[in-house]
Enzyme design. Structure first.
Site, PDB file in Angstrom:
ATOM      1  N   ASP A 183       0.844  -1.195   0.000  1.00  0.00           N
ATOM      2  CA  ASP A 183       0.000   0.000   0.000  1.00  0.00           C
ATOM      3  C   ASP A 183       0.889   1.259   0.000  1.00  0.00           C
ATOM      4  O   ASP A 183       1.963   1.249  -0.608  1.00  0.00           O
ATOM      5  CB  ASP A 183      -0.922  -0.018   1.224  1.00  0.00           C
ATOM      6  CG  ASP A 183      -2.273   0.618   0.947  1.00  0.00           C
ATOM      7  OD1 ASP A 183      -2.294   1.822   0.683  1.00  0.00           O
ATOM      8  OD2 ASP A 183      -3.287  -0.091   1.005  1.00  0.00           O
ATOM      9  N   HIS A 217      -3.613   5.985   3.466  1.00  0.00           N
ATOM     10  CA  HIS A 217      -4.312   4.800   2.975  1.00  0.00           C
ATOM     11  C   HIS A 217      -3.703   3.508   3.522  1.00  0.00           C
ATOM     12  O   HIS A 217      -4.410   2.605   3.968  1.00  0.00           O
ATOM     13  CB  HIS A 217      -4.271   4.806   1.446  1.00  0.00           C
ATOM     14  CG  HIS A 217      -5.184   3.835   0.779  1.00  0.00           C
ATOM     15  ND1 HIS A 217      -4.817   2.548   0.482  1.00  0.00           N
ATOM     16  CD2 HIS A 217      -6.452   3.977   0.318  1.00  0.00           C
ATOM     17  CE1 HIS A 217      -5.812   1.930  -0.132  1.00  0.00           C
ATOM     18  NE2 HIS A 217      -6.822   2.778  -0.243  1.00  0.00           N
ATOM     19  N   SER A 274     -11.177  -0.600  -0.770  1.00  0.00           N
ATOM     20  CA  SER A 274      -9.891  -0.613  -0.062  1.00  0.00           C
ATOM     21  C   SER A 274     -10.081  -0.886   1.414  1.00  0.00           C
ATOM     22  O   SER A 274      -9.208  -1.459   2.074  1.00  0.00           O
ATOM     23  CB  SER A 274      -9.182   0.735  -0.213  1.00  0.00           C
ATOM     24  OG  SER A 274      -8.538   0.841  -1.450  1.00  0.00           O
TER      25      SER A 274
END
Length: 1003
Positions: free
Chosen positions: A177, A270, A599
């Site tokens: 990620d 994220h 996600s």
């Protein structure tokens, strides 16, 4: 081409020499060269090497075992691969910027056009792929899933499996990620002890260069300690046992790193969010902008985390399209994660709707799964349209996003009281004021969207403003309202657009309403001037919002890749308004964020896989996936009714309260996946018998083309003794399970059954869906079903002979009524001749071809062509091996290509067929790959024009009177064909995609 016994063969070499055509270059993608590429070599990577190289033992793990990338044998083979890569790179004058040996054997590098061509022609190389850019997919969820209370960890799955202190213990979760924030309390751990003076306490340890961890499955996790921008060796701990970063692909793409860190540190939030959702610590206090949200926990709070940063933040935090995840960096991260020894990988990264099951990251995950690593991937955020889902391959788990109970507010005015998402109206408080629609307060174009500079402050000041969703960021709209003097906002979704409700932190008190409420809100607000509305910081409607719903943004199937014989997504998990960790600089306070996306859904499944492995350390990826799928339950629609859309939810919402005791398991592994791929791409694997995709032993059944009766086979393995009875249904389709009852005397016993499908009344050319449930005393075992009834089950090919004659064709119709037969052709097959090596009556012989044994022709495909076929046939079927590649190129003198088709099996005969081809210039390349014996070969082609051709080709009767499921025949006839020629025609059944290709040999 002789196929290797490895998935890498799917990348097959292509003919890319200059072909002796003066003034042109070799075929290259229209995207062009030079550029940054991933070079994949022919030899097996570490994860799937099964021996064959002298002095190097097999490293592929046996069934039920994990890859040991740190063993002496593994390191010896890795060194061998590195050496082979170095030699190839040196031969071609290439300087690799990253190399892979574990899940992919290859490297990435900047290449000139000439280097690309030479590498593609190399017998050591299986493929050269342009690097591509991908992007992150952006009550508590753990409580909703039944894991336990976040404050105490009681009353759920955590407590039942030993408590939060052991939930995922002994398991390492790999996160590919945007990196990780090491100071965050979600990732807090103890200081690592030195290897030399540690105690045998089961904790991770270090020798100063690596972090080590003895895992629950008996394997060793070993990851290098790296340093970088705002990152030091002290950022590793007993919780954060690994962190690396990969940036060569982003560098090659010219990415500006000033907005992010060249280190494992998260600059986007994220990666920290997905990591903390999957395996963040238990009971972490969470607050955002002074709003206290209580505590949050990861799904597997006792698991260790290893972060692999391959994605970087761009200049606009609200626009993930300026972020970058170079595919070469992602492959490098996957490769490193498996080499380190992670047990689970989370991949919340997307590249759009999948058109292939064999992208480079799919290949890497094939080998990761073969090494025993469970992989969870996000389905994508392009819903609610059909066929938008990413990640089509069956060896990983693709996850859709669903809703959970979330923070809500209420919009109230006379005759209207509706709840929506809200965290910015103070809890339990009210904001009342005059209202105005942004479109009626315009100071610029598209004011209804509350774009910057579009609102008239004289009209907005002191008002609650109604803004339409779309174009700019949701949170920016409230900033625009505040800047114009507004005191609140009602954000309304627009019919036809995304209809998720999002808990953003807004600049003014805001409630976000669904599209269904927009008309009523505008009708009231626009019916007068300054009409009052009230925003309330809680749901006071008395109506509970139904959950879990599939989020509007969540991408859907069916998949367009590989014939739609695999249902995707596989399962659904919480992915809307998920509260978890985000990023911070070294000396800044840790932060939290509420994010939505698939996600956010994928790491919930990642965490559940870690929990499962904490209890059953040697479980295979297929076992975990099957347990998740067969114990899932249906989601709901907005009105609370049951949602049975298998292309939205897959098998359904994951249920951690049941998945530890699934009852029956659908198990599969590398040989099954290879057989599936062989069915999709024949000739890929030597010695592997192809299976239809519908017969792959997964916990779902899909038939992408059903005209007549079709049976599929499944094998289930019991997790305990017991008996099960089948219940299967698809509206309009007859479904029969045999045997209908399965009895097992002990755990581990396996039994096989068949499911037969036959269309009864379901409409053709559209999907029909349902479920198969094995009902047992201790619980149900459910699988989603999907079939696509087609117009007819017709022979794909019919061969006939004679200058005049007829041929009877039998079909089984999938409908009742009149079925038109659209007849195209006949068109003569044209012989292409090797002019440099003429062979009388044939295209060439064993001596044909240039230095690379290629023979090349330019062929024009005119507009209105129904079908083009290219046939390569050799007289020596016993020993010769010929390959055929066809390119649609820019022009006869510009051989950059738009599309490429290749038939490169171990056979002497190859064929490429293109249905409804795009008009233009096509380059045909025959390669004499191997010709040990004297032989001749023929290269022929035909373009079948839509409509009538030569020989008065007709079908009779036409139309056909048909009854569903009852065989019927028609006669094809022709006359006056030229003796000594071969012809091609097509029969299309109605408006469907079903066709029969007809060859007539008049020789």
């Amino acid at each position: 081409m002789a196929a290797a016994a490895t998935l890498a063969v799917l990348f097959g070499t292509t003919a890319t020499t200059a072909f002796g055509i003066e003034g042109v270059t070799q075929p290259t993608p229209v995207e062009g060269t030079p550029g940054h590429y991933i070079v994949v070599m022919k030899a097996d990577p570490l994860a799937t090497y099964d021996g064959g190289t002298k002095g190097l033992k097999a490293t592929r793990p046996d069934k039920g075992e994990r890859l040991d990338a740190h063993s002496a044998n593994s390191q010896k083979y890795v060194a061998h691969l590195k050496n082979e890569q170095r030699k190839l790179a040196a031969q071609q004058g290439v300087t690799p910027d990253a190399a892979y040996q574990v899940t992919v054997n290859g490297f990435s590098a900047d290449l000139t056009g000439e280097q690309v061509d030479r590498l593609r022609a190399s017998k050591d190389v299986l493929g050269v792929f342009p690097d591509s850019i991908r992007h992150p997919q952006a009550q508590t969820s753990t409580d909703f899933l039944g894991l336990g209370d976040d404050d105490e960890g009681l009353g759920g799955v955590w407590e039942q499996t030993g408590g939060v202190g052991t939930a995922g213990e002994g398991v390492v979760v790999g996160i590919v990620d945007t990196g990780i924030a090491p100071e965050h309390p979600s990732f807090a751990g103890d200081k690592l002890k030195k290897k030399s003076n540690r105690k045998s306490d089961g904790q991770p340890y270090t020798d100063g260069s690596y972090v080590y961890f003895d895992k629950a499955d008996g394997g060793l996790f070993k990851s290098p300690i790296v340093t970088g921008q705002e990152w030091s060796k002290h950022d590793y701990s007993t919780k954060l046992v690994g962190a690396q970063y990969f940036s060569s692909g982003a560098t090659a793409a010219g990415f500006d790193f000033q907005y992010d860190y060249l280190s494992p540190r998260d600059g986007a939030g994220h990666g920290s969010h997905t990591a903390s959702t999957a395996a963040g610590n238990f009971g972490v206090e969470a607050s955002i902008q002074d709003v206290d949200f209580g505590t949050v926990s990861g799904v597997a709070p006792a698991a260790r985390i290893s972060s692999y940063k391959a994605c970087y933040e761009g200049p606009d935090p609200a626009d993930n399209q300026d972020d970058i995840c170079a595919l070469s960096d992602l492959v490098g991260a996957i490769d490193a994660a498996v080499a380190d020894g992670v047990d689970v990988i989370n991949y919340s990264i997307g590249g759009g709707a999948a058109t292939s099951i064999l992208e480079p990251d799919d290949i890497a995950f094939f080998n990761a799964a073969a090494a025993g690593v469970f992989v969870s991937v996000s389905a994508g955020n392009a819903g609610p349209s059909a066929s938008t889902a990413d990640h089509a391959s069956p060896w990983y788990t693709t996850v859709a996003a669903s809703t959970i109970p979330t923070w809500e507010g209420t919009v109230r005015f006379p005759g209207f009281e509706e709840a929506g998402a809200s965290v910015s109206v103070p809890f339990g408080e009210e904001v009342t004021g005059p209202s105005i629609y942004a479109g009626d307060a315009a100071a610029g174009a598209n004011a209804n969207l509350c774009l910057p500079g579009t609102l008239d402050a004289a009209k907005v000041t002191g008002h609650i403003v109604v803004c339409d969703r779309g174009t700019n960021a949701r949170a920016e709209k409230s900033e625009v309202v505040k800047a114009a003097g507004g005191i609140g906002m009602i954000l309304v979704n627009v019919p036809g657009g995304a209809d998720s409700l999002d808990n953003d932190f807004h600049a003014v008190p805001t409630v976000h309403l669904a599209a269904a409420n927009r008309a009523a809100v505008l009708a009231y607000v626009q019916s007068g001037t300054d009409l009052p509305v009230t925003l309330i910081g809680e749901n006071i409607t008395g109506e509970v919002t139904p959950v879990p719903q599939i989020a509007g943004f969540s991408s859907r199937g069916p998949m367009n890749a590989a014939g739609s014989d695999i249902i995707k997504p596989d399962v659904a998990a919480p992915g809307v308004a998920i509260l978890a960790a985000t990023d911070n600089a070294r000396k800044e306070s840790p932060t939290f964020g509420i994010l939505s996306g698939t996600s956010m859904a994928a790491p919930h499944v990642t965490g559940l896989a870690a929990l499962y492995l904490g209890e059953r350390p040697t479980a295979s990826p297929a076992e975990i996936k099957s347990a998740l799928m067969t114990t899932a339950y249906d989601t709901v629609n907005a009105d609370g009714s049951t949602n049975t859309d298998v292309f939205a939810q897959g098998a359904g919402q994951v249920d951690p309260t049941r998945y530890f005791e699934p009852g029956l398991l659908y198990l599969n592994g590398i040989l099954d996946w290879a057989a599936y791929i062989e069915g999709v791409l024949p000739g890929t694997f030597n010695g592997i018998e192809a299976i239809d995709g519908s017969d792959l032993n997964v916990a779902s059944i899909s038939i992408g083309s059903l005209a007549s009766r079709q049976s599929v086979t499944r094998t289930v393995t019991a997790t305990a003794a017991g008996s099960y009875t089948a219940e299967a249904t698809i509206p309009g389709v007859d479904v029969v399970v045999e045997p209908a009852t399965l009895s097992f005397s002990e755990a581990g016993e396996s039994k096989t059954f068949t499911v037969t499908f036959e269309n009864a009344t379901a409409p053709v050319e559209q999907w029909a869906t349902g479920s198969l449930t094995w009902k047992g005393a201790d619980g149900d075992v459910r699988s989603p079903l999907a079939v696509f009834p087609v117009t007819a089950d017709a022979p794909a090919e019919v061969a006939a002979t004679g200058a005049e004659g007829s041929e009877t064709v039998e079909i089984i119709p999938g409908l009742t009524g009149e079925l038109p037969l659209n007849v195209h052709g006949l068109a003569p097959m044209t012989l292409l001749v090797d002019e440099d090596n003429p062979v009388e009556g044939h295209s060439g012989d064993q001596n044909s071809g240039d230095a690379d044994k290629d023979v090349v022709w330019i062929v024009d495909v005119p507009a209105g062509t129904a079908l083009s076929r290219f046939d390569l046939d050799s007289s020596d079927d016993a020993g010769s091996d010929l390959d055929l590649t066809v390119y649609r190129v820019v022009s006869p003198t510009d051989l950059r290509y738009y599309q490429r088709w290749q038939s490169a099996s171990a056979s002497a005969d190859e064929q490429v067929t293109v249905t409804a081809p795009t008009a233009g210039t096509y380059l045909v390349v025959a390669n004499i790959y191997s010709a040990p014996n004297p032989m001749t070969w023929d290269m022929t082609y035909a373009n079948v024009a839509a409509g009538a051709g030569e020989g008065g080709f007709t079908a009779d009767p036409n139309p056909l009177s048909v009854t569903r499921g009852e065989a019927v025949s028609y006669d094809l006839s022709w006359t006056g064909l030229a003796a000594g020629s071969k012809y091609l025609g097509v029969v299309q059944y109605g408006d469907s995609e079903v066709r029969t290709i007809v060859t007539v040999d008049a020789r």
